[in-house]
Design an enzyme around this catalytic site. Sequence first.
Site, short mmCIF file in Angstrom:
data_model
loop_
_atom_site.label_atom_id
_atom_site.label_comp_id
_atom_site.label_asym_id
_atom_site.label_seq_id
_atom_site.Cartn_x
_atom_site.Cartn_y
_atom_site.Cartn_z
N ASN A 139 10.33 46.28 32.36
CA ASN A 139 9.11 45.48 32.32
C ASN A 139 9.34 44.21 31.51
OD1 ASN A 139 7.51 47.26 33.75
ND2 ASN A 139 6.58 48.20 31.95
N ARG B 253 8.28 51.65 37.54
CA ARG B 253 9.68 51.78 37.13
C ARG B 253 10.25 53.15 37.51
NH1 ARG B 253 9.59 50.29 30.94
NH2 ARG B 253 7.64 51.47 31.14
#
Length: 755
Positions: free
Chosen positions: A37, A19
Site C-alpha cells: 500500500n 493485497r
Amino acid sequence: MRVRTEVRVEGTVQGVGFRPFVHGLATGLGLAGLVGNDAAGVFIEVEGDAGTVERFLRGLREPPPLAVIERISTRSLAPHGHGGFSIVGSEASGRRRTLVSADSATCADCLRELRDPADRRFGYPFVNCTNCGPRFTIVTDVPYDRPNTTMAGFAMCADCAAEYRDPADRRFHAQPVCCPACGPHVTLRDPDGRALPGEPMAAARALLRDGGVLALKGLGGYHLAATAADGSAVAALRSRKHREDKPFAVMTADVRSARSLGEVGPAEEALLTSVRRPIVLLRRLADAPLAAAVAPGNRSIGVMLPYTPLHHLLAGEPLVLTSGNVSDEPIAYRDEDAFAALREIADAFLTHDRPIHVRTDDSVTRVFRGREMPLRRSRGYVPGPVPLPAGGPPVLACGAELKNTFCLAKDGRAFVSHHIGDLENYETLRAYREGIEHFGRLFDITPSLIAHDLHPEYLSTKYALEQDLPLVGVQHHHAHIASCMADNERTEPVIGVAFDGTGYGTDGTLWGGEFLVADLTGFERAGHLRPVPLPGGTMAIREPWRMAAAHGVPADLDVARRNAARWDTVVAMGDRGVGSPLTSSMGRLFDAVAALLGVRDRVTYEGQAAIELEQRADPRVGDAYPVRLDDGSPFTVSGADLVAAVVADLRAGVDVPSIAARFHNAVAGLVVAGALRVRETTGLTTVALSGGVFQNLLLLERAVAGLEAGGFGVLVHHRVPPGDGGISLGQAAVAAARPHGASEPVTREAGTDPR
C-alpha cells in the site's frame, strides 16, 4: 520470455483484502514479486513469463467484493531473477489518491462464526474480516493500516496475529481483526455509567423485551432502540426524545421478517441485503406488527437489516432503531457525550471501548422505477466518490443549511460527505468543521476555491466567507440542477425543474418553484411560481396555515376558523409586506393546501405537511386541476389559482383524498407544461428534476410519465439525494466547470429579509 512489470492500482483498494487477493493470484500463477500500500493505492511488481504476467493482469479485473478499481497502469522493469512473492510494508509518503472504503455489513462467513458455539468468536460482537466490518468510521489517516485506525490501541493476540500473517486466511492483513481475547468488549451500563450485572447482550435483550429503551453504540454513533410492537415502549421513546411525529426506522432480523412489514420487491431486497445496509422505505402493510406510534399516519415504513455483529445479536422481534440524539442535535458518538445527552432517554447503555472517529448516521433510500433514489447518503456509501463531469481546480463546496453535506473535489472525483444535519447549533457546526478537516487529510485535498450558497445567513456561507480563498457563489436551485446533472454524468444544457421549500434567489427573494435553462456554468430563470408573502418568515414554515392565509383562502373556511385568533393579523402582515419576504416556493404551496385540507396546521419536522398530504392522496384519481402559464418571460404560474380550485372542491363536498390527488396531478401537469414552454424557445429535450419536493413519489412518478409521454428525456437522482443533501455536489460541479470562478449575481431588494 521472462518479464517484470510494475503495476499501479487506484480506487478503493485498501482495507478490502486487495493485497491478500494479489498475493494469492500471483502465487497461484507461480509469479515472483511484491505488493504494498501507499498513499496513491496499491503498488505491485510481478515477474515471470510474459503470458503468465498477462493472465495476472486479467485476473486483477476480478477483485474482492469490497474493492472498486478505478485505474490500472503498468510499466516495464528489468527482471530481477528472484523467486517468491511478498507483501511489503506500506509507504505513507507521496500524493494521496487512495480511497477509503465505506463501512460494510457483516459477511456470511463472519456470521457463521458468530453463530457457531464451537468457534472462538462465537457471540463476539466485533467479528470481522477483509470482506466486511468497520472502515470509514474508524480510519484516522491513510494508508489504511491498523496504526491509522481506532483499533491501534488493541494489540493482536497470538491467534489473531497468526491469521493476520497467513496468506491463506481471509483475515490476512485485515486491519480490524480481533477476538474476545484481544479486541473491544461490550458493557451494559445504567444512565450514570455504572456497569450492570449479567452478560451484556442477554441483559440488553431482556431490557428490550421488558419495554425498556436502550442506547447502543453502533458503527457511526449511538442509536436508541425499543421493541417496535410495544406501543408503550415506542411512546416512551417518542416522549423522552421529544420527537412527536417523525417516523422511526425499524430494524428486523432478515428479509422474511421485512416482508411482514412492507412490500419488498427485487430492487428493495437488493438494497436491504447489500453490503451498504441502508434504511429502505417500503410501502407499509396494513397488518404490519408495529405499534401505531412507529410511523403515525404514514403509508411507508423505513426498514433496515442488521449490519454489525452487535445488531445481529440483538435482532429478533423488530426493533425501532433511531439516531441517538435529542431533537435538532447530531447523533452522539463519543461515550461521554452520549451519556450526557441520552441519560434522560435511555434506561440503559450498551456501549463498548472501540472509539468511533467519524460520526455517521444511517443512510436512507428508496426505489423509483426499479432504481435507487437516496434520501440520506451516509453510512455504507460515504466516502465513495461521485464522478465529476468537469475537471477544474480542487474545490470545497460548503453545502446548504438544512440536511447539510459538504463536498471536496479534485481530479474528477467528488467526495460528498456523510450527512452532517441542520447547521443550526454549535455542535453540528463543530461536526461540520471537523469533517471538512478530516476529508481534506484523508484525500489530500487542499482547496484553491470555495463554493457556497448565496444565502448570507447560512452558517455554511459564513464558514466560506471566513476562509482566505477565492469564493464562488452558486444559486441554490442552480446547484440542485447541477447536482442532478453531475449525478447522471451530464454536462449539456437541460431544462431544470427545481421544486423545494426555500432557496435564496438572485433577486433577493426566496425561490423554490423554478424552471431553469441550465448547464454547469450558469442558468437562466425561464419560469416560476408567482411570488406570495411568507408571513412571519420561518414561522410560516413551522405553521403551514399561514401559507393558506397568504394564498388568499377565505376566512369562512375551517383552516381560518381553527386559527381565528391570529388569522386577520397574518393576512394583514402578508398584505403589507411586514415580516413577510416574498417566496415562489413549491414546498410552501404544498403547505398551504395541506393546511386547507385539515392535514396539518403546524409541523414538528421539515416537510411534514407535504409528506402527509402525499399520504392522503388517492392514487386512483387521475384528473387534475387546470394550470395556466402566463405569457411573461420568465413565465409565471399562480399558486393561488390552484388553491382556489381546492377551495371550490371543498365547498362542493369532494373528499380530501380526491382533492389531494387532483392537486398532485396538477403540479405534475405544471412540470410538463413548463417544460413544453421552455422547449418551444430553446429546443432542449432533456429535463432534470431536483429539489426536496421531488422526494414525493406520487408527484415524481406522474411528472416523469407526463414528460416521457411528451417526448422528453428525464434525469432524476440515483447517487445523491434530490433534497439539500445533494446541494454540495452541485456546487462543486458548478465551481469546477465555471471559468475564472465567477459567482452568480445577487440583487438584493431593499428591506428584503433573506430568512
